[in-house]
Design an enzyme around this catalytic site. Structure first.
Site, PDB file in Angstrom:
ATOM      1  N   SER A 171     -10.541   0.456   3.283  1.00 31.82           N
ATOM      2  CA  SER A 171      -9.868   0.197   4.568  1.00 31.82           C
ATOM      3  C   SER A 171      -9.271   1.488   5.105  1.00 31.82           C
ATOM      4  O   SER A 171      -8.522   2.156   4.398  1.00 31.82           O
ATOM      5  CB  SER A 171      -8.745  -0.822   4.372  1.00 31.82           C
ATOM      6  OG  SER A 171      -9.279  -2.022   3.877  1.00 31.82           O
TER       7      SER A 171
ATOM      8  N   ARG B  49       0.831  -1.218   0.000  1.00 33.14           N
ATOM      9  CA  ARG B  49       0.000   0.000   0.000  1.00 33.14           C
ATOM     10  C   ARG B  49       0.864   1.266   0.000  1.00 33.14           C
ATOM     11  O   ARG B  49       0.524   2.266   0.626  1.00 33.14           O
ATOM     12  CB  ARG B  49      -0.950   0.032   1.216  1.00 33.14           C
ATOM     13  CG  ARG B  49      -2.085  -0.973   1.266  1.00 33.14           C
ATOM     14  CD  ARG B  49      -2.993  -0.929   0.085  1.00 33.14           C
ATOM     15  NE  ARG B  49      -2.488  -1.762  -0.979  1.00 33.14           N
ATOM     16  CZ  ARG B  49      -2.567  -3.089  -1.018  1.00 33.14           C
ATOM     17  NH1 ARG B  49      -3.158  -3.736  -0.077  1.00 33.14           N
ATOM     18  NH2 ARG B  49      -2.083  -3.771  -2.037  1.00 33.14           N
TER      19      ARG B  49
ATOM     20  N   GLU C  91      -4.496   4.266   6.020  1.00 30.21           N
ATOM     21  CA  GLU C  91      -4.192   3.967   4.614  1.00 30.21           C
ATOM     22  C   GLU C  91      -4.434   5.181   3.709  1.00 30.21           C
ATOM     23  O   GLU C  91      -3.635   5.438   2.810  1.00 30.21           O
ATOM     24  CB  GLU C  91      -5.038   2.773   4.153  1.00 30.21           C
ATOM     25  CG  GLU C  91      -4.728   2.369   2.726  1.00 30.21           C
ATOM     26  CD  GLU C  91      -5.518   1.150   2.275  1.00 30.21           C
ATOM     27  OE1 GLU C  91      -5.414   0.099   2.926  1.00 30.21           O
ATOM     28  OE2 GLU C  91      -6.242   1.279   1.275  1.00 30.21           O
TER      29      GLU C  91
HETATM   30  C1  LIG Z   1     -15.409   1.267  -1.110  1.00 30.92           C
HETATM   31  C2  LIG Z   1     -13.922   1.339  -1.311  1.00 30.92           C
HETATM   32  C3  LIG Z   1     -13.177   0.194  -1.507  1.00 30.92           C
HETATM   33  C4  LIG Z   1     -11.783   0.259  -1.696  1.00 30.92           C
HETATM   34  N1  LIG Z   1     -11.078  -0.895  -1.885  1.00 30.92           N
HETATM   35  C5  LIG Z   1      -9.734  -0.849  -2.057  1.00 30.92           C
HETATM   36  C6  LIG Z   1      -8.984  -2.055  -2.245  1.00 30.92           C
HETATM   37  O1  LIG Z   1      -9.526  -3.146  -2.275  1.00 30.92           O
HETATM   38  N2  LIG Z   1      -7.635  -1.952  -2.399  1.00 30.92           N
HETATM   39  C7  LIG Z   1      -6.995  -0.747  -2.395  1.00 30.92           C
HETATM   40  O2  LIG Z   1      -5.754  -0.735  -2.539  1.00 30.92           O
HETATM   41  N3  LIG Z   1      -7.679   0.407  -2.236  1.00 30.92           N
HETATM   42  C8  LIG Z   1      -9.021   0.396  -2.064  1.00 30.92           C
HETATM   43  N4  LIG Z   1      -9.727   1.548  -1.880  1.00 30.92           N
HETATM   44  C9  LIG Z   1      -9.012   2.834  -1.855  1.00 30.92           C
HETATM   45  C10 LIG Z   1      -9.042   3.593  -3.195  1.00 30.92           C
HETATM   46  O3  LIG Z   1     -10.152   3.233  -3.973  1.00 30.92           O
HETATM   47  C11 LIG Z   1      -7.782   3.373  -4.036  1.00 30.92           C
HETATM   48  O4  LIG Z   1      -6.639   3.744  -3.305  1.00 30.92           O
HETATM   49  C12 LIG Z   1      -7.828   4.174  -5.332  1.00 30.92           C
HETATM   50  O5  LIG Z   1      -6.745   3.824  -6.160  1.00 30.92           O
HETATM   51  C13 LIG Z   1      -7.816   5.682  -5.130  1.00 30.92           C
HETATM   52  O6  LIG Z   1      -8.102   6.272  -6.373  1.00 30.92           O
HETATM   53  P1  LIG Z   1      -8.749   7.701  -6.493  1.00 30.92           P
HETATM   54  O7  LIG Z   1      -8.754   8.041  -7.942  1.00 30.92           O
HETATM   55  O8  LIG Z   1     -10.033   7.761  -5.800  1.00 30.92           O
HETATM   56  O9  LIG Z   1      -7.646   8.577  -5.727  1.00 30.92           O
HETATM   57  P2  LIG Z   1      -7.865   9.966  -4.895  1.00 30.92           P
HETATM   58  O10 LIG Z   1      -8.598   9.634  -3.667  1.00 30.92           O
HETATM   59  O11 LIG Z   1      -8.491  10.959  -5.822  1.00 30.92           O
HETATM   60  O12 LIG Z   1      -6.391  10.339  -4.592  1.00 30.92           O
HETATM   61  C14 LIG Z   1      -5.647   9.569  -3.649  1.00 30.92           C
HETATM   62  C15 LIG Z   1      -4.233  10.177  -3.516  1.00 30.92           C
HETATM   63  O13 LIG Z   1      -3.539  10.021  -4.745  1.00 30.92           O
HETATM   64  C16 LIG Z   1      -3.189  11.297  -5.297  1.00 30.92           C
HETATM   65  N5  LIG Z   1      -3.418  11.189  -6.735  1.00 30.92           N
HETATM   66  C17 LIG Z   1      -4.541  10.775  -7.371  1.00 30.92           C
HETATM   67  N6  LIG Z   1      -4.348  10.738  -8.694  1.00 30.92           N
HETATM   68  C18 LIG Z   1      -3.066  11.149  -8.902  1.00 30.92           C
HETATM   69  C19 LIG Z   1      -2.267  11.320 -10.063  1.00 30.92           C
HETATM   70  N7  LIG Z   1      -2.738  11.082 -11.295  1.00 30.92           N
HETATM   71  N8  LIG Z   1      -0.979  11.759  -9.918  1.00 30.92           N
HETATM   72  C20 LIG Z   1      -0.478  12.005  -8.694  1.00 30.92           C
HETATM   73  N9  LIG Z   1      -1.199  11.853  -7.545  1.00 30.92           N
HETATM   74  C21 LIG Z   1      -2.470  11.430  -7.661  1.00 30.92           C
HETATM   75  C22 LIG Z   1      -4.091  12.310  -4.622  1.00 30.92           C
HETATM   76  O14 LIG Z   1      -3.494  13.592  -4.592  1.00 30.92           O
HETATM   77  C23 LIG Z   1      -4.237  11.686  -3.244  1.00 30.92           C
HETATM   78  O15 LIG Z   1      -3.091  11.987  -2.476  1.00 30.92           O
HETATM   79  C24 LIG Z   1     -11.120   1.523  -1.687  1.00 30.92           C
HETATM   80  C25 LIG Z   1     -11.887   2.684  -1.485  1.00 30.92           C
HETATM   81  C26 LIG Z   1     -13.267   2.598  -1.307  1.00 30.92           C
HETATM   82  C27 LIG Z   1     -14.066   3.847  -1.094  1.00 30.92           C
END
Ligand SMILES: Cc1cc2nc3c(=O)[nH]c(=O)nc-3n(C[C@H](O)[C@H](O)[C@H](O)COP(=O)(O)OP(=O)(O)OC[C@H]3O[C@@H](n4cnc5c(N)ncnc54)[C@H](O)[C@@H]3O)c2cc1C
Length: 346
Positions: free
Chosen positions: A245, A168, A338
């Site tokens: 998580s 992670r 996380e």
């Molecule tokens: C219901 C649910 C289930 C989930 N299950 C999992 C799972 O099974 N496994 C897991 O690993 N995660 C899980 N997650 C967490 C999350 O979905 C992942 O980490 C996902 O990849 C985040 O993507 P996002 O586009 O929403 O990122 P954001 O929330 O928009 O951004 C997260 C971070 O990344 C940065 N960021 C985003 N895009 C970029 C980019 N292009 N360049 C540089 N920085 C960037 C942002 O500034 C921020 O710091 C879950 C979340 C939810 C709500």
């Protein structure tokens, strides 16, 4: 590009899966990669604070919001860029929906990401914390990450070694040096999944660890397992108004683990031991549904802290602190969040 949208959209709660977060200074939406790069470049040149948001599913933003520029990444595109004996190379734009890409791979007989079905957010966010679930993580299939380096003022193509993927985490987490613009995945041309590694998934598939199953079957089974735990976004179900998580599974030394007594665990090859955070939380006295003010542990998953509709970030973090402190005093084990915390701290 759109600058300074009308008042409601300045509230970052509109862009996070927790539906929490106060106002931004300004909000800019980029639908093309060059717009995103230009926004980041201009902010860096002007010394402006900038926060990149894609799906908003892994951020906890303070009630006071973010007093700077928020870049909403809304770029799209999935393109096959090559194929050889070791697989098919697929380039995915950073703002593309991750699950749409997984669905594309499964539909087109491309194997390697099927167990990552149903994870919210964008493809370009998956390298940030090396997204993983059900025995797969993106580090297994990422061939290269395309990124704009704010410090050097240039775009780069980064190898997996340069990304320094871990559990992670990666070089991108907690560091805003890079804007990920696209990710190259190397997938196998096969109608069958990668070998199933996760015991619960194997059981649900009626398979054994190491078996391969049809891609669609792997995807559907993962989606079903995830939905049962509130891990697939559903606007009607507040058990999914979370960041997934909230805590990572703690990794401790074997010597420290030996002092802890009987509990589930996963020994690693490097001599460390990973302990399920959910088990620690439940056994420290925090069951599913345990509630704070307008926030609660999900009724379906002990690791998901949810906004029940009337919560605030302050209340969510109070609940997280209560849980973290309770686990520390019961087991002496430290839980770490996380998600990325913006304008707030645990
Ligand atoms: C219901 C649910 C289930 C989930 N299950 C999992 C799972 O099974 N496994 C897991 O690993 N995660 C899980 N997650 C967490 C999350 O979905 C992942 O980490 C996902 O990849 C985040 O993507 P996002 O586009 O929403 O990122 P954001 O929330 O928009 O951004 C997260 C971070 O990344 C940065 N960021 C985003 N895009 C970029 C980019 N292009 N360049 C540089 N920085 C960037 C942002 O500034 C921020 O710091 C879950 C979340 C939810 C709500």
């Amino acid at each position: 590009m759109t600058d300074t949208p009308s008042a409601p959209e300045r509230f970052l709660s509109a862009y996070t899966t927790l539906r929490l977060g106060g106002p931004a200074g300004t909000v800019t939406t980029a639908v093309h990669t060059d717009e995103a790069v230009e926004t980041v470049r201009a902010a860096a040149a002007a010394g402006r604070r900038l926060l990149v948001l894609a799906g908003g599913s892994n951020v906890v933003i303070g009630d006071d919001g973010f007093d700077g520029e928020v870049l909403l990444l809304r770029t799209h595109g999935i393109e096959v860029t090559g194929e050889n004996a070791s697989g098919v190379l697929v380039r995915v734009a950073a703002g593309e929906s991750w699950d749409d890409f997984v669905s594309y791979a499964v539909t087109n007989g491309l194997s390697g990401v099927e167990c990552l079905s149903g994870i919210p957010g964008a493809a370009g966010s998956t390298p940030i914390q090396n997204v993983g679930a059900y025995g797969q993580e993106v580090a297994h299939t990422i061939e290269a990450v395309h990124a704009y380096d704010r410090r050097a003022g240039e775009t780069r193509v980064m190898s997996p070694a340069e990304c320094r993927f871990g559990y992670r985490t990666s070089v991108f987490k907690h560091d805003d040096r890079y804007l990920v613009t696209a990710v190259d995945f190397r997938l196998a041309r096969s109608g069958e999944s990668a070998p199933i590694r996760y015991a619960e998934l194997a059981r649900s598939l009626g398979a054994s660890a190491g078996d391969r199953v049809p891609l669609q079957q792997a995807r559907e089974t993962v989606l079903k397992l995830r939905a049962g735990k509130g891990m697939v976004l559903d606007p009607e179900d507040r058990d999914t108004w979370s960041v997934g998580s909230f805590f990572t599974n703690p990794v401790v030394s074997a010597a420290f683990f030996a002092t802890l007594g009987e509990m589930p665990h996963w020994p690693a090859a490097d001599g460390t031991v990973k302990i399920p955070a959910a088990w620690l939380i439940e056994n420290a006295g925090f069951p599913k549904g345990f509630a704070g003010a307008g926030v609660a542990i999900s009724g379906k998953h002990t690791l998901a802290l949810t906004n029940r509709g009337t919560g605030t970030t302050a209340a969510l973090l109070d609940l997280a602190r209560t849980i973290r402190d309770g686990v520390r005093s019961r087991f002496g084990v430290e839980l770490h969040p996380e998600p990325v915390l913006v304008g707030c701290e645990l």
